[in-house]
Design a protein around this motif. Structure first.
Motif, PDB file in Angstrom:
ATOM      1  N   VAL A  38      -8.987   8.365   8.415  1.00  0.00           N
ATOM      2  CA  VAL A  38      -9.711   7.721   7.322  1.00  0.00           C
ATOM      3  C   VAL A  38      -8.686   7.088   6.381  1.00  0.00           C
ATOM      4  O   VAL A  38      -7.572   7.592   6.240  1.00  0.00           O
ATOM      5  CB  VAL A  38     -10.601   8.717   6.546  1.00  0.00           C
ATOM      6  CG1 VAL A  38     -11.719   9.249   7.416  1.00  0.00           C
ATOM      7  CG2 VAL A  38      -9.787   9.855   5.984  1.00  0.00           C
ATOM      8  N   PRO A  39      -9.048   5.973   5.752  1.00  0.00           N
ATOM      9  CA  PRO A  39      -8.103   5.346   4.823  1.00  0.00           C
ATOM     10  C   PRO A  39      -7.825   6.252   3.636  1.00  0.00           C
ATOM     11  O   PRO A  39      -8.724   6.935   3.147  1.00  0.00           O
ATOM     12  CB  PRO A  39      -8.813   4.076   4.366  1.00  0.00           C
ATOM     13  CG  PRO A  39      -9.986   3.896   5.244  1.00  0.00           C
ATOM     14  CD  PRO A  39     -10.289   5.211   5.857  1.00  0.00           C
ATOM     15  N   GLU A  40      -6.583   6.260   3.199  1.00  0.00           N
ATOM     16  CA  GLU A  40      -6.255   6.960   1.957  1.00  0.00           C
ATOM     17  C   GLU A  40      -6.978   6.235   0.820  1.00  0.00           C
ATOM     18  O   GLU A  40      -7.501   5.131   1.014  1.00  0.00           O
ATOM     19  CB  GLU A  40      -4.743   6.960   1.750  1.00  0.00           C
ATOM     20  CG  GLU A  40      -4.017   7.827   2.744  1.00  0.00           C
ATOM     21  CD  GLU A  40      -2.538   7.993   2.425  1.00  0.00           C
ATOM     22  OE1 GLU A  40      -2.101   7.629   1.326  1.00  0.00           O
ATOM     23  OE2 GLU A  40      -1.834   8.500   3.308  1.00  0.00           O
ATOM     24  N   PRO A  41      -7.066   6.857  -0.375  1.00  0.00           N
ATOM     25  CA  PRO A  41      -7.798   6.224  -1.477  1.00  0.00           C
ATOM     26  C   PRO A  41      -7.443   4.738  -1.621  1.00  0.00           C
ATOM     27  O   PRO A  41      -6.270   4.361  -1.600  1.00  0.00           O
ATOM     28  CB  PRO A  41      -7.363   7.035  -2.695  1.00  0.00           C
ATOM     29  CG  PRO A  41      -7.083   8.395  -2.125  1.00  0.00           C
ATOM     30  CD  PRO A  41      -6.464   8.126  -0.782  1.00  0.00           C
ATOM     31  N   THR A  42      -8.497   3.928  -1.738  1.00  0.00           N
ATOM     32  CA  THR A  42      -8.357   2.475  -1.763  1.00  0.00           C
ATOM     33  C   THR A  42      -9.118   1.897  -2.945  1.00  0.00           C
ATOM     34  O   THR A  42     -10.267   2.270  -3.191  1.00  0.00           O
ATOM     35  CB  THR A  42      -8.894   1.872  -0.449  1.00  0.00           C
ATOM     36  OG1 THR A  42      -8.218   2.482   0.642  1.00  0.00           O
ATOM     37  CG2 THR A  42      -8.702   0.372  -0.395  1.00  0.00           C
ATOM     38  N   ASP A  87       0.823  -1.208   0.000  1.00  0.00           N
ATOM     39  CA  ASP A  87       0.000   0.000   0.000  1.00  0.00           C
ATOM     40  C   ASP A  87       0.855   1.256   0.000  1.00  0.00           C
ATOM     41  O   ASP A  87       0.554   2.220  -0.697  1.00  0.00           O
ATOM     42  CB  ASP A  87      -0.935   0.019   1.213  1.00  0.00           C
ATOM     43  CG  ASP A  87      -2.145  -0.875   1.036  1.00  0.00           C
ATOM     44  OD1 ASP A  87      -2.376  -1.381  -0.075  1.00  0.00           O
ATOM     45  OD2 ASP A  87      -2.878  -1.061   2.027  1.00  0.00           O
ATOM     46  N   ARG A  88       1.906   1.263   0.783  1.00  0.00           N
ATOM     47  CA  ARG A  88       2.769   2.455   0.844  1.00  0.00           C
ATOM     48  C   ARG A  88       3.395   2.737  -0.521  1.00  0.00           C
ATOM     49  O   ARG A  88       3.441   3.878  -0.978  1.00  0.00           O
ATOM     50  CB  ARG A  88       3.854   2.262   1.891  1.00  0.00           C
ATOM     51  CG  ARG A  88       4.661   3.513   2.139  1.00  0.00           C
ATOM     52  CD  ARG A  88       5.551   3.345   3.334  1.00  0.00           C
ATOM     53  NE  ARG A  88       4.785   3.126   4.540  1.00  0.00           N
ATOM     54  CZ  ARG A  88       4.561   4.061   5.462  1.00  0.00           C
ATOM     55  NH1 ARG A  88       5.057   5.256   5.307  1.00  0.00           N
ATOM     56  NH2 ARG A  88       3.870   3.775   6.537  1.00  0.00           N
ATOM     57  N   LEU A 102      -4.385  -1.220  -1.939  1.00  0.00           N
ATOM     58  CA  LEU A 102      -5.168  -2.460  -2.013  1.00  0.00           C
ATOM     59  C   LEU A 102      -5.779  -2.858  -0.676  1.00  0.00           C
ATOM     60  O   LEU A 102      -6.879  -3.398  -0.631  1.00  0.00           O
ATOM     61  CB  LEU A 102      -4.277  -3.615  -2.484  1.00  0.00           C
ATOM     62  CG  LEU A 102      -3.849  -3.613  -3.936  1.00  0.00           C
ATOM     63  CD1 LEU A 102      -2.843  -4.727  -4.178  1.00  0.00           C
ATOM     64  CD2 LEU A 102      -5.054  -3.774  -4.836  1.00  0.00           C
ATOM     65  N   TYR A 103      -5.065  -2.645   0.416  1.00  0.00           N
ATOM     66  CA  TYR A 103      -5.457  -3.205   1.708  1.00  0.00           C
ATOM     67  C   TYR A 103      -5.905  -2.166   2.736  1.00  0.00           C
ATOM     68  O   TYR A 103      -6.186  -2.512   3.877  1.00  0.00           O
ATOM     69  CB  TYR A 103      -4.303  -4.021   2.292  1.00  0.00           C
ATOM     70  CG  TYR A 103      -3.867  -5.122   1.365  1.00  0.00           C
ATOM     71  CD1 TYR A 103      -4.632  -6.273   1.220  1.00  0.00           C
ATOM     72  CD2 TYR A 103      -2.713  -4.997   0.605  1.00  0.00           C
ATOM     73  CE1 TYR A 103      -4.243  -7.271   0.345  1.00  0.00           C
ATOM     74  CE2 TYR A 103      -2.316  -5.997  -0.265  1.00  0.00           C
ATOM     75  CZ  TYR A 103      -3.088  -7.135  -0.386  1.00  0.00           C
ATOM     76  OH  TYR A 103      -2.708  -8.128  -1.258  1.00  0.00           O
ATOM     77  N   ALA A 104      -5.973  -0.912   2.355  1.00  0.00           N
ATOM     78  CA  ALA A 104      -6.401   0.173   3.252  1.00  0.00           C
ATOM     79  C   ALA A 104      -5.584   0.189   4.543  1.00  0.00           C
ATOM     80  O   ALA A 104      -6.125   0.298   5.635  1.00  0.00           O
ATOM     81  CB  ALA A 104      -7.898   0.080   3.548  1.00  0.00           C
ATOM     82  N   SER A 105      -4.279   0.104   4.409  1.00  0.00           N
ATOM     83  CA  SER A 105      -3.420   0.135   5.595  1.00  0.00           C
ATOM     84  C   SER A 105      -2.824   1.517   5.843  1.00  0.00           C
ATOM     85  O   SER A 105      -2.225   1.755   6.887  1.00  0.00           O
ATOM     86  CB  SER A 105      -2.291  -0.893   5.460  1.00  0.00           C
ATOM     87  OG  SER A 105      -1.444  -0.561   4.376  1.00  0.00           O
TER      88      SER A 105
END
Length: 57
Positions: free
Chosen positions: A29-33, A4-5, A15-18
């Protein structure tokens, strides 16, 4: 997760909202996923907790 990073650093959705960011109200909040409807399935396959179970979605 490193995947993800790397994706976020390339300007792509994760992909994994990490990776999270601060919203204007101060919440995380999750960055764009990619494909949010299936993110919990992908996280489960990697042994990570489901975001719905911790109240993120």
């Amino acid at each position: 997760m490193l995947t993800d990073r790397v994706l976020r650093n390339q300007g792509k959705p994760q992909l994994y909202a990490s990776q999270f960011m601060l919203a204007k109200d101060g919440s995380l909040v999750p960055e764009p996923t990619m494909d949010l409807a299936r993110v919990d399935e992908r996280r489960a396959m990697m042994g990570r907790c489901r975001l719905r179970s911790i109240g993120v979605f």
